[in-house]
Design a protein around this motif. Structure first.
Motif, mmCIF file in Angstrom:
data_model
loop_
_atom_site.group_PDB
_atom_site.id
_atom_site.type_symbol
_atom_site.label_atom_id
_atom_site.label_comp_id
_atom_site.label_asym_id
_atom_site.label_seq_id
_atom_site.Cartn_x
_atom_site.Cartn_y
_atom_site.Cartn_z
ATOM 1 N N ARG A 167 0.851 -1.175 0.000
ATOM 2 C CA ARG A 167 0.000 0.000 0.000
ATOM 3 C C ARG A 167 0.898 1.239 0.000
ATOM 4 O O ARG A 167 2.035 1.182 0.457
ATOM 5 N N LEU A 168 0.373 2.350 -0.508
ATOM 6 C CA LEU A 168 1.156 3.577 -0.580
ATOM 7 C C LEU A 168 0.365 4.752 -0.028
ATOM 8 O O LEU A 168 -0.860 4.772 -0.112
ATOM 9 N N ILE A 169 1.111 5.710 0.494
ATOM 10 C CA ILE A 169 0.547 6.993 0.899
ATOM 11 C C ILE A 169 1.272 8.048 0.078
ATOM 12 O O ILE A 169 2.415 8.413 0.382
ATOM 13 N N PRO A 170 0.643 8.528 -1.008
ATOM 14 C CA PRO A 170 1.288 9.577 -1.792
ATOM 15 C C PRO A 170 1.092 10.940 -1.127
ATOM 16 O O PRO A 170 -0.006 11.261 -0.665
ATOM 17 N N VAL A 171 2.174 11.708 -1.043
ATOM 18 C CA VAL A 171 2.133 13.054 -0.473
ATOM 19 C C VAL A 171 2.929 13.983 -1.382
ATOM 20 O O VAL A 171 3.859 13.542 -2.069
ATOM 21 N N PRO A 172 2.581 15.275 -1.398
ATOM 22 C CA PRO A 172 3.392 16.220 -2.177
ATOM 23 C C PRO A 172 4.815 16.283 -1.630
ATOM 24 O O PRO A 172 5.044 16.091 -0.425
ATOM 25 N N SER A 173 5.760 16.564 -2.496
ATOM 26 C CA SER A 173 7.158 16.681 -2.099
ATOM 27 C C SER A 173 7.292 17.668 -0.949
ATOM 28 O O SER A 173 6.684 18.738 -0.959
ATOM 29 N N GLY A 174 8.062 17.285 0.062
ATOM 30 C CA GLY A 174 8.285 18.144 1.211
ATOM 31 C C GLY A 174 7.246 18.005 2.304
ATOM 32 O O GLY A 174 7.396 18.574 3.383
ATOM 33 N N GLU A 175 6.181 17.259 2.054
ATOM 34 C CA GLU A 175 5.158 17.045 3.075
ATOM 35 C C GLU A 175 5.270 15.630 3.616
ATOM 36 O O GLU A 175 5.931 14.772 3.027
ATOM 37 N N TRP A 176 4.610 15.398 4.751
ATOM 38 C CA TRP A 176 4.635 14.085 5.384
ATOM 39 C C TRP A 176 3.322 13.853 6.101
ATOM 40 O O TRP A 176 2.752 14.794 6.650
ATOM 41 N N PRO A 177 2.817 12.621 6.101
ATOM 42 C CA PRO A 177 1.561 12.360 6.809
ATOM 43 C C PRO A 177 1.700 12.647 8.307
ATOM 44 O O PRO A 177 2.633 12.167 8.955
ATOM 45 N N ALA A 178 0.779 13.445 8.813
ATOM 46 C CA ALA A 178 0.814 13.824 10.226
ATOM 47 C C ALA A 178 0.801 12.576 11.106
ATOM 48 O O ALA A 178 0.044 11.638 10.873
ATOM 49 N N GLY A 179 1.679 12.563 12.081
ATOM 50 C CA GLY A 179 1.697 11.494 13.066
ATOM 51 C C GLY A 179 2.534 10.284 12.715
ATOM 52 O O GLY A 179 2.751 9.426 13.566
ATOM 53 N N LEU A 180 2.988 10.167 11.469
ATOM 54 C CA LEU A 180 3.808 9.012 11.082
ATOM 55 C C LEU A 180 5.292 9.348 11.191
ATOM 56 O O LEU A 180 5.708 10.463 10.862
ATOM 57 N N PRO A 181 6.090 8.378 11.624
ATOM 58 C CA PRO A 181 7.531 8.631 11.740
ATOM 59 C C PRO A 181 8.197 8.670 10.369
ATOM 60 O O PRO A 181 7.656 8.158 9.387
ATOM 61 N N ARG A 182 9.363 9.247 10.330
ATOM 62 C CA ARG A 182 10.168 9.288 9.105
ATOM 63 C C ARG A 182 11.297 8.281 9.187
ATOM 64 O O ARG A 182 12.443 8.586 8.896
ATOM 65 N N TYR A 183 10.977 7.093 9.637
ATOM 66 C CA TYR A 183 11.958 6.018 9.629
ATOM 67 C C TYR A 183 11.242 4.691 9.385
ATOM 68 O O TYR A 183 10.034 4.577 9.536
ATOM 69 N N ASP A 184 12.017 3.709 8.978
ATOM 70 C CA ASP A 184 11.481 2.407 8.594
ATOM 71 C C ASP A 184 11.513 1.444 9.767
ATOM 72 O O ASP A 184 12.408 1.511 10.612
ATOM 73 N N TYR A 185 10.565 0.538 9.758
ATOM 74 C CA TYR A 185 10.594 -0.542 10.732
ATOM 75 C C TYR A 185 9.810 -1.739 10.212
ATOM 76 O O TYR A 185 8.979 -1.616 9.313
ATOM 77 N N TRP A 186 10.108 -2.882 10.780
ATOM 78 C CA TRP A 186 9.342 -4.108 10.608
ATOM 79 C C TRP A 186 8.666 -4.415 11.938
ATOM 80 O O TRP A 186 9.286 -4.264 13.003
ATOM 81 N N LEU A 187 7.423 -4.853 11.882
ATOM 82 C CA LEU A 187 6.681 -5.254 13.068
ATOM 83 C C LEU A 187 6.125 -6.650 12.797
ATOM 84 O O LEU A 187 5.331 -6.840 11.870
#
Length: 182
Positions: A105-125
């Protein structure tokens, strides 16, 4: 701490999870050794041929998980316009792992923006209870993976997973809107 994606202990997570394996992807470019040749071919306009890294992922992880009734899924936050790497990942990886059984699944956002509340790092759960954070250099090269056993951080990762899945669109829907952009 794992310093290699080939580490046997790290890869045990992918064979031993019982129900779910989830990945949050935040980078717009990953620089991993098993993709270098294929990425160069993609950039040079070549058609996708044999892709050993993805074939190994599909045959060794995706299909066995699907055949065992397990859910293997990921959400990738992608900035638009798409980077060359994300276009490559969509066309040469996701377009093949999704039919094999991975829920991408993808969350497309405009360049320079980020979905509120989500971290900017990767993880596996894994199974909502085993958290492995993924660390990358600025250029997207893999640095390390770290097992996190702090219960608060594991609960937070579950919250982020649910938030990301709720904001995301299936890869097939994302690709259909792109009309061959990849």
């Amino acid at each position: 701490m794992f310093r290699s994606l080939d580490d046997a202990e790290f890869n045990r997570f992918f064979t031993e999870f019982r129900f779910t394996a989830y990945r949050l992807e935040s980078l717009q470019r990953y620089d991993v050794s098993y993709e270098k040749t294929e990425f160069d071919l993609f950039l040079n306009g070549q058609q996708r041929g044999e892709f050993p890294g993805i074939a190994q992922w599909i045959d060794g992880t995706v299909k066995p998980a699907r055949n065992s009734g397990k859910l293997l899924h990921r959400v990738h936050v992608v900035q638009e316009p798409l980077s060359d790497y994300v276009r490559f990942e969509c066309a040469w990886a996701y377009a093949h792992t999704v039919p094999a059984g991975e829920d991408v699944r993808l969350i497309p956002v405009p360049s320079g923006e980020w979905p509120a509340g989500l971290p900017r790092y990767d993880y596996w759960l894994f199974d909502s209870s085993s958290l492995v954070t993924m660390h990358y250099e600025e250029d997207g090269s893999f640095e390390a993976a770290e097992i996190v056993d702090d219960p608060e951080k594991i609960v937070q990762a579950n919250f982020w997973r649910d938030m990301a899945v709720g904001q995301s669109i299936p890869f097939a829907s994302f690709a259909a809107k792109r009309n061959g952009e990849f």
